[in-house]
Design an enzyme around this catalytic site. Structure first.
Site, PDB file in Angstrom:
ATOM      1  N   GLY A  39      -3.905 -12.602 -48.282  1.00 38.41           N
ATOM      2  CA  GLY A  39      -3.737 -13.964 -47.772  1.00 38.41           C
ATOM      3  C   GLY A  39      -2.732 -14.795 -48.542  1.00 38.41           C
ATOM      4  O   GLY A  39      -2.642 -16.006 -48.356  1.00 38.41           O
ATOM      5  N   ASP A  53      11.321 -21.248 -48.942  1.00 36.01           N
ATOM      6  CA  ASP A  53      10.260 -22.121 -49.452  1.00 36.01           C
ATOM      7  C   ASP A  53      10.632 -22.683 -50.822  1.00 36.01           C
ATOM      8  O   ASP A  53      10.491 -23.881 -51.073  1.00 36.01           O
ATOM      9  CB  ASP A  53       8.936 -21.349 -49.520  1.00 36.01           C
ATOM     10  CG  ASP A  53       7.806 -22.183 -50.075  1.00 36.01           C
ATOM     11  OD1 ASP A  53       7.401 -23.153 -49.407  1.00 36.01           O
ATOM     12  OD2 ASP A  53       7.334 -21.872 -51.192  1.00 36.01           O
ATOM     13  N   LYS A  57      11.322 -26.707 -51.901  1.00 36.12           N
ATOM     14  CA  LYS A  57      10.652 -27.334 -53.042  1.00 36.12           C
ATOM     15  C   LYS A  57      11.671 -27.821 -54.070  1.00 36.12           C
ATOM     16  O   LYS A  57      11.511 -28.899 -54.650  1.00 36.12           O
ATOM     17  CB  LYS A  57       9.672 -26.356 -53.678  1.00 36.12           C
ATOM     18  CG  LYS A  57       8.478 -26.054 -52.776  1.00 36.12           C
ATOM     19  CD  LYS A  57       7.621 -24.943 -53.333  1.00 36.12           C
ATOM     20  CE  LYS A  57       6.462 -24.631 -52.398  1.00 36.12           C
ATOM     21  NZ  LYS A  57       5.700 -23.447 -52.837  1.00 36.12           N
TER      22      LYS A  57
END
Length: 170
Positions: A39, A53, A57
């Site tokens: 996960g 990603d 950021k």
């Protein structure tokens, strides 16, 4: 105190994959599959493994640290998709670990942001950030080098960050 640079591991998923490759000798695809099964990685992991990603950021941190609103499309960005077991082994043999870093520093003409895999000396504090953890170093002209460390992937850390963002927005 004026921030002069921000450098860090900003994506727990990619850090987990690289850690599995180094510590367990896993291939990139096996480490990614493991991250998905746990996960940590999405079904489509492109935003993580291609550095998108981390880039987003880094742009937020550049705005907070320097006051520049950086367009992610203008950031040199490379992910970890092409890292091989041989790359990990060669880095280790030379005294380094490979980490996907976001880095931004102040220059005479503005700021210079980049996202890419870097060789980090095994003696550097960021080298010890493993698994799903993130670590971000901030350098200031008065405080010197500081470090922030915490969980960067998984349902609870993500939910916590999202709730915090919602509360801040409200």
């Amino acid at each position: 105190n004026r921030v002069t640079s921000v450098t860090g591991i900003m994506n727990g998923t990619t850090n987990y994959i690289l850690t599995q490759m180094e510590k367990n000798g896993a291939s990139f695809s096996d480490a990614l599959s493991d991250a998905q099964a746990r996960g940590y990685a999405e079904r489509d992991p492109s935003a993580d493994i291609d550095g998108v990603d981390t880039c987003r950021k880094l742009c937020i941190l550049a705005d907070l640290a320097f006051g520049y609103q950086v367009d992610p499309a203008r950031v040199l960005c490379e992910g970890i998709r092409r890292i091989t077991e041989q790359d990990i082994s060669d880095a280790s043999d030379a005294g380094y670990r490979i980490k996907l870093l976001g880095h931004v520093r102040e220059t005479a003409s503005g700021i210079a942001p980049i996202v890419a895999p870097f060789f980090i000396k095994k003696t550097h504090i960021l080298s010890g950030v493993s698994g799903v953890f993130n670590g971000i170093g901030v350098v200031g002209n008065m405080v010197g080098e500081t470090m922030f460390f915490g969980h960067g992937a998984g349902s609870a850390p993500t939910a916590s960050a999202m709730v915090g963002d919602l509360i801040e927005a409200l």
